[in-house]
Structures are given as structure tokens and as C-alpha cells.
Scaffold this motif. Structure first.
Motif, short mmCIF file in Angstrom:
data_model
loop_
_atom_site.label_atom_id
_atom_site.label_comp_id
_atom_site.label_asym_id
_atom_site.label_seq_id
_atom_site.Cartn_x
_atom_site.Cartn_y
_atom_site.Cartn_z
N LEU A 3 0.87 -1.17 0.00
CA LEU A 3 0.00 0.00 0.00
C LEU A 3 0.92 1.22 0.00
N VAL A 4 0.93 1.96 -1.10
CA VAL A 4 1.83 3.10 -1.25
C VAL A 4 1.10 4.36 -0.79
N ALA A 5 1.40 4.79 0.43
CA ALA A 5 0.69 5.91 1.02
C ALA A 5 1.33 7.24 0.63
N GLY A 6 0.47 8.22 0.40
CA GLY A 6 0.93 9.58 0.20
C GLY A 6 0.96 10.32 1.53
N MET A 7 0.74 11.61 1.49
CA MET A 7 0.77 12.41 2.71
C MET A 7 -0.51 12.19 3.52
N VAL A 8 -0.34 11.95 4.82
CA VAL A 8 -1.47 11.61 5.68
C VAL A 8 -1.56 12.61 6.82
N HIS A 9 -2.78 13.06 7.11
CA HIS A 9 -3.00 14.01 8.21
C HIS A 9 -3.12 13.23 9.51
N THR A 10 -2.09 13.32 10.34
CA THR A 10 -2.07 12.66 11.65
C THR A 10 -1.74 13.69 12.73
N GLY A 11 -1.62 13.21 13.95
CA GLY A 11 -1.29 14.11 15.05
C GLY A 11 0.10 14.70 14.96
N SER A 12 0.95 14.15 14.11
CA SER A 12 2.31 14.67 13.96
C SER A 12 2.53 15.40 12.63
N SER A 13 1.44 15.70 11.92
CA SER A 13 1.58 16.34 10.61
C SER A 13 2.29 17.69 10.70
N HIS A 14 2.07 18.39 11.81
CA HIS A 14 2.69 19.72 11.95
C HIS A 14 4.21 19.64 11.99
N LEU A 15 4.75 18.49 12.41
CA LEU A 15 6.21 18.35 12.46
C LEU A 15 6.81 18.28 11.07
N HIS A 16 6.03 17.84 10.10
CA HIS A 16 6.51 17.71 8.72
C HIS A 16 6.14 18.92 7.87
N SER A 74 -1.80 20.65 1.40
CA SER A 74 -3.00 19.98 0.92
C SER A 74 -3.40 20.46 -0.47
N ARG A 75 -3.15 21.74 -0.74
CA ARG A 75 -3.52 22.28 -2.05
C ARG A 75 -2.66 21.72 -3.19
N THR A 76 -1.54 21.09 -2.86
CA THR A 76 -0.71 20.49 -3.91
C THR A 76 -1.20 19.11 -4.32
N VAL A 77 -2.15 18.56 -3.55
CA VAL A 77 -2.70 17.23 -3.84
C VAL A 77 -3.89 17.39 -4.79
N ARG A 105 1.24 17.14 -8.51
CA ARG A 105 1.12 17.92 -9.73
C ARG A 105 2.53 18.16 -10.29
N PRO A 106 2.78 17.85 -11.57
CA PRO A 106 4.11 18.08 -12.14
C PRO A 106 4.52 19.54 -12.04
N ALA A 107 5.75 19.79 -11.59
CA ALA A 107 6.21 21.16 -11.36
C ALA A 107 6.20 21.99 -12.64
N PHE A 108 6.43 21.34 -13.81
CA PHE A 108 6.53 22.14 -15.03
C PHE A 108 5.21 22.80 -15.38
N LEU A 109 4.08 22.26 -14.90
CA LEU A 109 2.79 22.86 -15.22
C LEU A 109 2.65 24.25 -14.62
N ASP A 110 3.29 24.48 -13.48
CA ASP A 110 3.22 25.80 -12.85
C ASP A 110 4.17 26.79 -13.50
N ALA A 111 5.14 26.29 -14.26
CA ALA A 111 6.09 27.17 -14.93
C ALA A 111 5.71 27.43 -16.38
N ALA A 112 4.95 26.52 -16.98
CA ALA A 112 4.62 26.64 -18.39
C ALA A 112 3.68 27.81 -18.65
N THR A 113 3.83 28.45 -19.80
CA THR A 113 2.97 29.58 -20.17
C THR A 113 1.96 29.19 -21.24
N ALA A 114 2.16 28.04 -21.90
CA ALA A 114 1.22 27.61 -22.93
C ALA A 114 -0.08 27.17 -22.29
N GLY A 115 -1.20 27.50 -22.94
CA GLY A 115 -2.51 27.11 -22.46
C GLY A 115 -3.23 26.30 -23.51
N PRO A 116 -4.47 25.92 -23.22
CA PRO A 116 -5.21 25.08 -24.16
C PRO A 116 -5.55 25.77 -25.47
#
Length: 258
Positions: A169-182, A193-196, A235-246
Motif C-alpha cells: 500500500l503506497v501511502a501519500g501524505m497523511v493528516h495525523t497528530g504529527s503532521s505539523h512536524l513535517h 493539501s492544495r498540492t494534492v 502535480r508536475p512542477a513544469f505545469l506551474d512554470a509553463a505559459t502555454a494554455g489550451p
């Protein structure tokens, strides 16, 4: 509703808090007898979950624990973790302890549980991490261990078939009692959370539901697989840098020359 785990015996390593407690709760609610083993008892007892103190880095203690069980149907290797630590900020021995906890400990528990699981035709769920499939600066030893864990599970699935199913089971970021430490305080957690793609961190219950599925008869033909529970990934980082749109005509297809 899948009732295949009702009455079964399940061991969840590190099942006393955070993700482990969420996994233990999911199996208990499915009607299983759940044993959570860790070095320290839980701060808050989960209904239907029994606790046994075991130092999972002590192989004789681990073997003694499993030898004392009358039967076992599912092993969830959840115990693990790491502090944030850049490679050059610690010696190799300290990084090796992270690898021991996250890779050697699941191997030790799986070997100790092997005869039980072979007799019951049970299953193993390894709790991996997205860190095992991408660069993990600040937790490189942890990422390397989780990459090894996925390979270990795939090899186990072949060697121990058909008696034992093994999945990761490949877990991503999880909100637990120690999330603030990370991630920092509430603002940091909200920003991460907004990056998910699904817009939030996983909850321990999300990971528990996935572990329950992999161990159940609903996944009877699934072995050697990796199930990603990461809200859509990163989200792939290049999408935030790219200027081309649909609306840009004749935009080149990703990965091909224009």
C-alpha cells in the motif's frame, strides 16, 4: 459487504497511533481480532484492538511474539517513519537505523509470521510510501528503504505464492497528530493539501480502508501489486512554470519534439 475478514486474526505493527491506529480500527470494525504491537502502549485505546508491547527491532522478541499466537490471517507491516534529516547532517550509522526500521523490521516480522500465514493462506500488506518512488531530500534513507520494501513485497509475492498473498500500500501524505512536524502548523498543512489533486491529505481511515481491501477476499487475485493511496499524486512542477494554455495552436505533445 465483504465479510471475509470477520473472525480472522490480524497483526498491525506500529498500530497504536496515526496511520497504524487507522488501519487497526478498520480491521476491528470489519469484525477481525486485531493485535497492535509497538514499543509503547497507545495514548488512546481503539475499541476492539488489543495491544502487545514488542520491540520490532529485536528479532528474538518478534519471533517469540508470533510463535505465541494460536493463528494469524493477516500481517500489516506498518511500523516505520523517519525524522527530517539531510544526508550530510548525520553519519551512515544513523541513516542505517532508518533503513533497519523501515525495511529490515518488516522482513523480520514477515519471516516470523510465515508459517502461520502459510497455514491460513493469509496475506501480508506492506505499508509503503510515495517517497520510495521519487527523490526524497531530507528523508533519503527512508525513501530508499521504502523502495526496497516494494521490491521485497513483489519478491515475497512470487516466492510465497500461492499460499500467501503480498501487496504494498503506497501511502501519500497523511493528516495525523504529527503532521505539523513535517508541514508546519495549520497554514502549512493547508498549503501542502492544495498540492494534492484531490485537495486534501489522506486520513488514517483512508489508508485503513485500502489495507482492508488488500487483505480481503475482494482482492483474492491481487498479489505482488502496489496500490497508490495518494489523492492523485503530485502535480508536475513544469505545469506551474509553463505559459502555454489550451488555446495555443499546434502545442507539442508532452514528451515529443514539436
Amino acid at each position: 459487504m465483504d465479510n471475509s475478514l470477520r473472525g480472522s486474526t490480524v497483526v498491525v505493527t506500529g498500530g497504536t497511533r496515526g496511520v497504524g491506529a487507522g488501519i487497526a480500527r478498520a480491521f476491528a470494525e470489519a469484525g477481525a481480532r486485531v493485535l497492535a504491537c509497538a514499543r509503547r502502549p497507545p495514548e488512546h485505546q481503539v475499541d476492539g484492538v488489543e495491544f502487545t508491547a514488542v520491540d520490532l527491532r529485536d528479532p528474538p522478541a518478534v519471533r517469540a511474539f508470533f510463535a505465541g499466537l494460536p493463528r494469524l490471517d493477516v500481517l500489516v507491516n506498518n511500523a516505520g517513519g523517519t525524522p527530517y534529516r539531510r544526508l550530510a547532517d548525520a553519519d551512515a550509522e544513523r541513516h542505517a537505523k532508518v533503513i533497519e526500521l523501515n525495511l529490515i523490521t518488516p522482513l523480520t516480522a514477515s519471516l516470523a509470521a510465515y508459517e502461520h500465514l502459510r497455514r491460513s493462506r493469509g496475506s501480508i500488506v506492506m505499508v509503503g510510501s510515495v517517497s520510495g518512488g521519487r527523490p526524497s531530500p531530507g528523508s533519503a534513507a527512508y525513501g530508499a528503504a521504502k523502495a526496497g520494501l516494494a521490491n521485497l513485497a513483489a519478491s515475497m509475492a512470487v516466492e510465497w505464492a500461492p499460499e500467501i498473498r503480498v501487496n504494498t500500500l503506497v501511502a501519500g501524505m497523511v493528516h495525523t497528530g504529527s503532521s505539523h512536524l513535517h508541514y508546519g502548523g495549520p497554514d502549512g498543512i493547508a498549503a501542502v493539501s492544495r498540492t494534492v489533486p484531490l485537495g486534501r491529505l489522506a486520513l488514517p481511515a483512508d489508508v485503513g480502508a485500502a489495507a482492508l481491501f488488500l487483505a480481503s477476499d475482494a482482492a483474492a487475485y491481487i498479489s505482488g501489486a502496489s496500490l497508490h493511496v495518494h489523492g492523485g499524486g503530485e502535480r508536475p512542477a513544469f505545469l506551474d512554470a509553463a505559459t502555454a494554455g489550451p488555446d495555443v495552436p499546434d502545442a507539442p505533445t508532452a514528451g515529443k519534439e514539436g
